[in-house]
Design an enzyme around this catalytic site. Structure first.
Site, PDB file in Angstrom:
ATOM      1  N   ARG A 101      -0.780  -6.229   0.512  1.00 38.64           N
ATOM      2  CA  ARG A 101      -1.432  -5.466  -0.568  1.00 38.64           C
ATOM      3  C   ARG A 101      -1.863  -6.464  -1.616  1.00 38.64           C
ATOM      4  NH1 ARG A 101       0.617  -0.166  -3.768  1.00 38.64           N
ATOM      5  NH2 ARG A 101      -0.266   0.687  -1.856  1.00 38.64           N
ATOM      6  N   HIS A 128      -8.088   1.443   1.305  1.00 36.72           N
ATOM      7  CA  HIS A 128      -6.682   1.775   1.536  1.00 36.72           C
ATOM      8  C   HIS A 128      -6.617   2.541   2.869  1.00 36.72           C
ATOM      9  CE1 HIS A 128      -2.583   2.348   0.779  1.00 36.72           C
ATOM     10  NE2 HIS A 128      -2.592   3.133  -0.286  1.00 36.72           N
ATOM     11  N   GLN A 131      -3.636   4.786   3.999  1.00 36.29           N
ATOM     12  CA  GLN A 131      -3.654   6.040   3.250  1.00 36.29           C
ATOM     13  C   GLN A 131      -4.659   7.010   3.875  1.00 36.29           C
ATOM     14  OE1 GLN A 131      -1.811   6.662   0.142  1.00 36.29           O
ATOM     15  NE2 GLN A 131      -2.361   8.697   0.820  1.00 36.29           N
ATOM     16  N   ASP A 223      -7.303  11.015  -7.426  1.00 43.05           N
ATOM     17  CA  ASP A 223      -6.509   9.790  -7.570  1.00 43.05           C
ATOM     18  C   ASP A 223      -6.585   9.398  -9.047  1.00 43.05           C
ATOM     19  OD1 ASP A 223      -5.160   7.383  -7.149  1.00 43.05           O
ATOM     20  OD2 ASP A 223      -6.811   6.386  -6.106  1.00 43.05           O
ATOM     21  N   CYS A 263      -3.086  10.699  -3.366  1.00 41.23           N
ATOM     22  CA  CYS A 263      -2.372   9.612  -2.685  1.00 41.23           C
ATOM     23  C   CYS A 263      -1.087   9.238  -3.404  1.00 41.23           C
ATOM     24  CB  CYS A 263      -3.285   8.398  -2.555  1.00 41.23           C
ATOM     25  SG  CYS A 263      -3.935   7.845  -4.143  1.00 41.23           S
ATOM     26  N   ARG A 291       2.653   8.900   5.703  1.00 43.45           N
ATOM     27  CA  ARG A 291       2.401   7.450   5.705  1.00 43.45           C
ATOM     28  C   ARG A 291       3.372   6.788   6.685  1.00 43.45           C
ATOM     29  NH1 ARG A 291       0.473   5.048   1.077  1.00 43.45           N
ATOM     30  NH2 ARG A 291       0.499   3.150   2.348  1.00 43.45           N
TER      31      ARG A 291
HETATM   32  N1  NVA Z   1      -6.577   3.809  -6.464  1.00 44.36           N
HETATM   33  C1  NVA Z   1      -5.162   3.555  -6.649  1.00 44.36           C
HETATM   34  C2  NVA Z   1      -4.414   3.902  -5.409  1.00 44.36           C
HETATM   35  C3  NVA Z   1      -2.926   3.712  -5.475  1.00 44.36           C
HETATM   36  C4  NVA Z   1      -2.229   4.036  -4.185  1.00 44.36           C
HETATM   37  C5  NVA Z   1      -4.952   2.092  -7.012  1.00 44.36           C
HETATM   38  O1  NVA Z   1      -5.590   1.228  -6.404  1.00 44.36           O
HETATM   39  O2  NVA Z   1      -4.173   1.819  -7.928  1.00 44.36           O
HETATM   40  N1   CP Z   2      -0.202   5.872  -2.150  1.00 45.51           N
HETATM   41  C1   CP Z   2       0.343   4.641  -2.208  1.00 45.51           C
HETATM   42  O1   CP Z   2      -0.098   3.691  -1.571  1.00 45.51           O
HETATM   43  O2   CP Z   2       1.439   4.548  -3.017  1.00 45.51           O
HETATM   44  P1   CP Z   2       2.125   3.198  -3.520  1.00 45.51           P
HETATM   45  O3   CP Z   2       1.136   2.509  -4.424  1.00 45.51           O
HETATM   46  O4   CP Z   2       3.346   3.630  -4.244  1.00 45.51           O
HETATM   47  O5   CP Z   2       2.439   2.351  -2.323  1.00 45.51           O
END
Ligand code: NVA
Ligand code: CP
Length: 304
Positions: A101, A128, A131, A223, A263, A291
């Protein structure tokens, strides 16, 4: 599934449906797979925070008989303490898979290019995919089908919106992204999804009108307005995104049997009201659980 899982666009519709079948079996009979990845180790590289991604990959690999090594944002410092190339060349000798990530999508592409072991995209600024797959698995579980359904993503045209567009295009689900002007999904992502959708008949649309977007939707999805890495914009974004809050009034434009998805993490009172996220039509915790099952199916296919 090929060597890596970096984007939903890298897998065929058939491969997605096979992954769903496997995830369904793993969900109903987890013990059947308890030694499937016996003794294998997955490195978890996190340059951003996480709850769901970290826990589901960690628990998932353990349920398959393997192990994980968690590497926090403070530890690796990709590209600063050590180059992506060097990290890849080290890890491929130590682990059988890498989940990453990070911020720039290019880092994930570079890691996959250099590492001889499978690389899984656990979120970048661009997409993502884990997800997105888990979300369509959840929708199929609830609605019994995907083809011809309408999903409306309300809010920022972000990483999650991109993966939902790619998934919808491949699976034949119509996706409308309703977002403020200037916050649309990247045009290259829209073009790619529109191109992919030609094979399935899915409609991929972008509108600035949330009411029009939510009209007759089977799924209303939102989101956070400011993603990880955009914290300094959080206050200014609150002004812009106010009209895009998912509340009862907006949900009333969707179908009577519409479900609400997110998400997570959610900023209650901002992009979604308590009333909507706590309503029986909200499936946010089911999608979070899925997930685990979908990622187990991905890890199994890549690392077995
Ligand atoms: N769009 C959000 C998703 C988190 C799972 C982010 O990138 O922070
Ligand atoms: N939805 C998701 O990826 O959650 P986290 O950022 O907590 O991993």
């Amino acid at each position: 599934m090929k060597n890596d899982f970096l984007s939903i666009r890298d897998v065929s519709t058939e491969e997605i449906l096979q992954t769903f079948e496997l995830a369904k079996d793993m969900k109903s009979q987890p013990q059947k797979y308890s030694t499937a990845l016996k003794g294998k180790t997955l490195a978890l590289i996190f340059e951003k925070p996480s709850l769901r991604t970290r826990v589901t990959f960690d628990v998932g690999i353990q349920q398959l008989g393997g192990f994980s090594v968690y590497l926090s944002p403070a530890e690796i410092n990709l590209g600063k303490r050590e180059s992506v190339y060097d990290v890849a060349k080290n890890l491929e000798r130590m682990v059988q898979g890498i989940m990453i990530r990070t911020f720039s999508h290019q880092i994930v592409l570079d890691m996959a290019h250099h590492a001889a072991v499978p690389v899984i995209n656990g979120l970048t600024d661009y997409s993502h995919p884990c997800q997105g797959l888990a979300d369509y698995f959840t929708i199929q579980e609830i609605k019994g089908r995907l083809k011809g359904l309408k999903l409306c993503f309300v809010g920022d045209g972000n990483n999650v919106a991109h993966s939902l567009m790619f998934g919808g295009a491949q699976l034949g689900a119509h996706v409308t992204v309703a977002c403020p002007k200037g916050y649309e999904p990247k045009s290259v992502a829209v073009q790619q999804a529109v191109e992919d959708a030609k094979a399935t008949g899915a409609r991929i649309e972008v509108t600035s009108d949330p009411t029009e977007g939510a009209k007759d939707a089977d799924v209303v999805y939102t989101d956070v307005w400011a993603s990880m890495g955009q914290e300094t914009e959080a206050e200014s974004r609150k002004q812009v995104f106010g009209p895009y809050q998912v509340n009862k009034k907006l949900m009333a434009h969707a179908r009577a049997d519409a479900i609400f998805m997110h998400c997570l993490p959610a900023h209650r009172g901002e992009e979604v009201t308590d009333e909507v996220i706590d309503d029986p039509s909200s499936v946010v915790f089911q999608q979070a659980e899925n997930r685990l099952h979908v990622q187990k199916a991905i890890m199994y296919q890549l690392m077995k």
